[in-house]
Write a protein that holds these residues in place. Structure first.
Motif, short mmCIF file in Angstrom:
data_model
loop_
_atom_site.label_atom_id
_atom_site.label_comp_id
_atom_site.label_asym_id
_atom_site.label_seq_id
_atom_site.Cartn_x
_atom_site.Cartn_y
_atom_site.Cartn_z
N ALA A 103 4.05 6.33 17.05
CA ALA A 103 4.96 7.36 17.31
C ALA A 103 6.03 6.98 17.51
O ALA A 103 6.35 6.03 18.29
N PRO A 104 7.25 7.63 17.62
CA PRO A 104 8.83 7.33 18.15
C PRO A 104 8.53 7.18 19.78
O PRO A 104 7.92 8.15 20.25
N SER A 105 9.21 6.06 20.05
CA SER A 105 8.86 5.72 21.41
C SER A 105 10.30 5.78 22.19
O SER A 105 10.36 5.71 23.50
N GLU A 106 11.30 5.94 21.74
CA GLU A 106 12.91 6.14 22.24
C GLU A 106 13.53 7.12 21.67
O GLU A 106 14.17 6.90 20.71
N PRO A 107 13.50 8.40 22.21
CA PRO A 107 14.32 9.43 21.83
C PRO A 107 15.75 9.22 21.86
O PRO A 107 16.31 8.77 22.64
N GLY A 108 16.48 9.69 20.65
CA GLY A 108 17.68 9.42 20.44
C GLY A 108 18.01 8.21 19.80
O GLY A 108 19.34 7.90 19.46
#
Length: 351
Positions: free
Chosen positions: A156-161
């Motif tokens: 899953a995406p771990s660092e938003p942005g």
């Protein structure tokens, strides 16, 4: 998640501010294969850029087959696309890319690492020809950063942005006017010309001529924008809506090598280390009184739709290639219909 977008004309602020920024668009030394060993035990995929295209496969494939449907930007997976004037059976078979190890003794900062090596077979007769060196799939502008495990399964995406292809993997966000482009390449005195292909967030591809490759050894070729205006007061100022215009970006589309009919044909061999650009920032960010993206979600939806389209494009292509590979004949010789003595006698009688 808080997202802020402001005026897309940095030039409207003050001429004393410096907006030009240098970033590495793609660094091929970061694209070495490091996961998923092949039959020879060597890694075949690059963990940062590995993509699972089994989502585009039909229901007829087994789970085991789908688990093999992965690709990445590893150096040996890049493609050479010949134009119609250069396309022949032999040229298609021999034109390819490879991971090229740089010797530890080389007098360059990237000694001991791998760069992109390219072989292109141009026609020997007098004919204009060209070839594009392309990534195995279109670099995605809206793929959020996430880790991949040793089996190439992305988490899953771990660092938003943060986006997957930033930091030298083919994508730079917040790009306005491009001032300069630089390519570090190794020449071997070929008279051919080199072009860099860039795509923007409107899916418009532009071609930039870096010059010819008639030199020996490593060299940085630079393209300078002849229409770049350094003085802010002399610029044509354009003002865009603050929200919900998406963040402009530039992504790497590939290289193009062109060969003139008057120049030597046959093999071209070259090596590429990286591509860098100097550019104006398109958007200045600051805090807003209202979290507009949290309220409306317009940009999030647009990014999700764009990502789905990009995935579908390269997924269908890769599935078709997987099927073609599965159908490919792997035998090199015929099975024997006679015993070995009979075969050797027959061979002697033919001689």
């Amino acid at each position: 998640m808080k997202r802020t977008f402001v005026l897309m004309a940095a030039a409207v602020l003050a001429g004393s501010l410096a907006f030009a920024k240098e970033s590495t668009l793609i660094d091929f030394t970061q694209l070495s294969a490091d996961i998923l060993p092949g039959e020879d035990g060597k890694p075949t995929k690059n963990s940062r850029t590995v993509q699972d295209y089994s989502v585009a496969a039909g229901a007829t494939f087994t789970g085991e087959q789908k688990s093999l449907m992965k690709t990445s930007l590893s150096l040996g997976e890049w493609e050479v696309e010949l134009n119609s004037s250069a396309r022949s059976v032999q040229a298609l078979a021999l034109s390819q890319t490879k991971a090229a190890p740089v010797k530890q003794s080389a007098q360059v900062p990237f000694a001991g690492k791998e760069v992109l090596g390219v072989r292109i077979v141009f026609p020997t007769w007098a004919n204009n020809a060209s070839a594009k060196i392309l990534p195995p799939y279109e670099i995605q502008g809206y793929e959020l950063y996430s880790e991949a495990d040793a089996n190439g399964v992305r988490q899953a995406p771990s660092e938003p942005g943060k986006y997957l292809y930033e930091d030298g993997y083919g994508l730079i966000r917040n790009v306005g006017t491009i001032k300069s482009i630089a390519v570090t390449t190794m020449g071997e005195n070929y008279p051919h010309k080199l072009y860099v292909l860039l795509r923007d967030n409107d899916e418009v591809e532009r071609r930039y001529c870096m010059g010819n490759l008639q030199f020996d050894g490593w060299k940085t070729l630079v393209w300078n924008n002849p229409n770049y205006v350094s003085e802010v007061r002399a610029r044509e100022i354009r003002v865009y809506p603050i929200y919900p215009r998406g963040l402009p970006y530039a992504k790497f589309g590939g290289f193009q090598i062109t060969r003139d009919a008057n120049d030597i044909g046959s093999d071209y061999v070259g090596y590429f280390k990286d591509v860098k650009i100097i550019y104006d920032m398109a958007i200045l960010t600051s805090d807003r009184d209202i979290d507009e993206e949290d309220l409306w979600g317009i940009v999030t939806k647009k990014e999700a739709d764009r990502k789905a389209i990009e995935m579908s494009r390269f997924g269908n292509k890769q599935v078709n290639r997987y099927m073609e590979e599965a159908k490919r004949a792997t035998e090199d010789t015929f099975s024997a219909s006679l015993n070995e003595d009979s075969n050797s006698n027959a061979a002697q009688s033919v001689q």
